[in-house]
Design an enzyme around this catalytic site. Structure first.
Site, mmCIF file in Angstrom:
data_model
loop_
_atom_site.group_PDB
_atom_site.id
_atom_site.type_symbol
_atom_site.label_atom_id
_atom_site.label_comp_id
_atom_site.label_asym_id
_atom_site.label_seq_id
_atom_site.Cartn_x
_atom_site.Cartn_y
_atom_site.Cartn_z
ATOM 1 N N TYR A 33 0.434 -6.914 -9.669
ATOM 2 C CA TYR A 33 -0.346 -7.376 -8.791
ATOM 3 C C TYR A 33 -1.070 -6.426 -8.151
ATOM 4 O O TYR A 33 -0.491 -5.165 -7.939
ATOM 5 C CB TYR A 33 0.070 -8.659 -7.995
ATOM 6 C CG TYR A 33 0.995 -8.145 -6.867
ATOM 7 C CD1 TYR A 33 2.103 -7.572 -6.571
ATOM 8 C CD2 TYR A 33 0.124 -8.282 -5.267
ATOM 9 C CE1 TYR A 33 2.670 -7.588 -5.721
ATOM 10 C CE2 TYR A 33 0.908 -8.071 -4.343
ATOM 11 C CZ TYR A 33 2.296 -7.568 -4.178
ATOM 12 O OH TYR A 33 2.796 -7.286 -3.106
ATOM 13 N N LEU A 207 5.651 1.994 -1.388
ATOM 14 C CA LEU A 207 4.630 1.573 -2.286
ATOM 15 C C LEU A 207 3.462 2.623 -1.764
ATOM 16 O O LEU A 207 3.212 2.734 -0.615
ATOM 17 C CB LEU A 207 3.823 0.453 -2.108
ATOM 18 C CG LEU A 207 2.914 -0.017 -2.895
ATOM 19 C CD1 LEU A 207 3.112 0.034 -4.445
ATOM 20 C CD2 LEU A 207 2.192 -1.194 -2.617
HETATM 21 N N1 PMP Z 1 4.106 -1.735 0.859
HETATM 22 C C1 PMP Z 1 4.098 -3.063 0.364
HETATM 23 C C2 PMP Z 1 5.536 -3.284 0.118
HETATM 24 C C3 PMP Z 1 3.063 -3.804 0.154
HETATM 25 O O1 PMP Z 1 3.352 -5.153 -0.350
HETATM 26 C C4 PMP Z 1 1.986 -3.484 0.664
HETATM 27 C C5 PMP Z 1 0.687 -4.325 0.722
HETATM 28 N N2 PMP Z 1 0.353 -4.653 -0.844
HETATM 29 C C6 PMP Z 1 1.678 -2.126 1.160
HETATM 30 C C7 PMP Z 1 2.831 -1.279 1.201
HETATM 31 C C8 PMP Z 1 0.399 -1.627 1.514
HETATM 32 O O2 PMP Z 1 -0.388 -1.109 0.544
HETATM 33 P P1 PMP Z 1 -1.959 -1.213 0.353
HETATM 34 O O3 PMP Z 1 -2.495 -0.506 1.470
HETATM 35 O O4 PMP Z 1 -2.556 -0.838 -0.934
HETATM 36 O O5 PMP Z 1 -2.570 -2.590 0.378
#
Ligand code: PMP
Length: 285
Positions: A33, A207
């Site tokens: 997603y 991530l």
């Molecule tokens: N780490 C995790 C586990 C997340 O779920 C998210 C948010 N989706 C992020 C980091 C931050 O990612 P982003 O800045 O791309 O939203």
């Protein structure tokens, strides 16, 4: 106004929208997603989100269900039909529908695609940011492939609930070496007393956040020193400031970790500035 979802080629009223009970996303969380921020009716940093989506799909050997340009049209159309000016768009792609069997379907199936959009309360988010949030730390219990943005989020769900049960907003996972990895739905950051901004390297354990990547560009422009290295909860307790980043909340100040006030116990000056200037390096489409 009822909400509209894009589901496998059709825009449906969400009350009638559904997926097949043998969707592998439903049965095995076999899918990925993305969540993008919507601001002024525009999608923030869509190219970066779609690049990460392509990577997640590739790592799981799921085919891209349509050309990227078509997916961009679907995302824009879903936002438009829901008349969202500030909020988030959610995109999910699963391996598709097949008779339940752990191994991949032997005959290729079409990946299943769902896109939804919803408004968020801008004022409320600003108020939360003005107060700052509390964080708890908990042992890391996720699989090592957290670099893939998979819908398999059970440890994250339990972590977030544990935070809520403890009067906090977010939980930071701490790995076997005693280092913070990231939040249950955000990346974790601290600011040292001499003004260095510290976050874990995206090489392992986290991530690679889109917000994180944009923020590194802003830090460079502001000539604020960035250290990509692990840090411990003990270092975080002693930090001048702390914050989390995620597309849905951009830069969110952290004022309490495990019940201990961080810095003055109010959102820090650097954090506040980063939040205010965050979108300088964003792409709007
Ligand atoms: N780490 C995790 C586990 C997340 O779920 C998210 C948010 N989706 C992020 C980091 C931050 O990612 P982003 O800045 O791309 O939203």
């Amino acid at each position: 106004m009822s909400r509209i979802a894009y589901v496998n080629g059709q825009y449906r009223d969400m009350r009638d929208a559904g997926v097949n009970i043998e969707d592998r996303g439903y049965q095995f969380s076999d899918g990925v997603y993305e969540v993008c921020e919507i601001r002024g009716g525009k999608i923030v940093d869509m190219p970066r989100h779609l690049a990460r989506l392509q990577r997640s799909l590739h790592e799981l050997r799921i085919a891209m269900p349509m050309p990227q340009a078509a997916l961009e049209v679907v995302i824009h159309e879903t936002v438009r039909r829901n008349r969202v000016t500030y909020g988030i768009v959610y995109l999910q792609i699963t391996r598709g529908v097949a008779r339940r069997d752990h191994a991949f379907p032997t005959k290729p199936v079409k990946p299943a695609v769902v896109v939804t959009a919803r408004g968020l309360n801008y004022q409320k988010n600003q108020e939360t940011a003005a107060r700052g949030i509390g964080v708890i730390t908990i042992p890391e219990n996720r699989w090592p492939r957290v670099d893939i943005k998979s819908v398999s989020l059970l440890p994250n769900v339990l972590a977030k609930q544990q935070a809520r049960d403890n009067g906090a907003y977010e939980a930071w996972f701490v790995d076997g070496e005693g280092h913070v990895t990231e939040g249950s739905s955000s990346n974790a950051w601290i600011v040292t007393k001499d003004g260095r901004v510290v976050t874990r390297s995206a090489e392992s354990g986290i991530l690679a956040g889109v917000t994180r990547a944009v923020l590194t560009e802003l830090l460079a422009a502001l000539q604020i020193r960035l250290e990509e290295r692990p840090f411990t909860p003990a270092e975080a307790y002693e930090a001048a400031e702390a914050f989390v980043t995620a597309s849905s909340q951009i830069v969110m100040p952290v004022v309490r970790i495990d019940g201990r006030p961080i810095g003055t116990g109010t959102p820090g000056a650097i954090t506040t500035r980063l939040r205010e200037e965050f979108h300088r390096f964003s792409n709007f489409s």
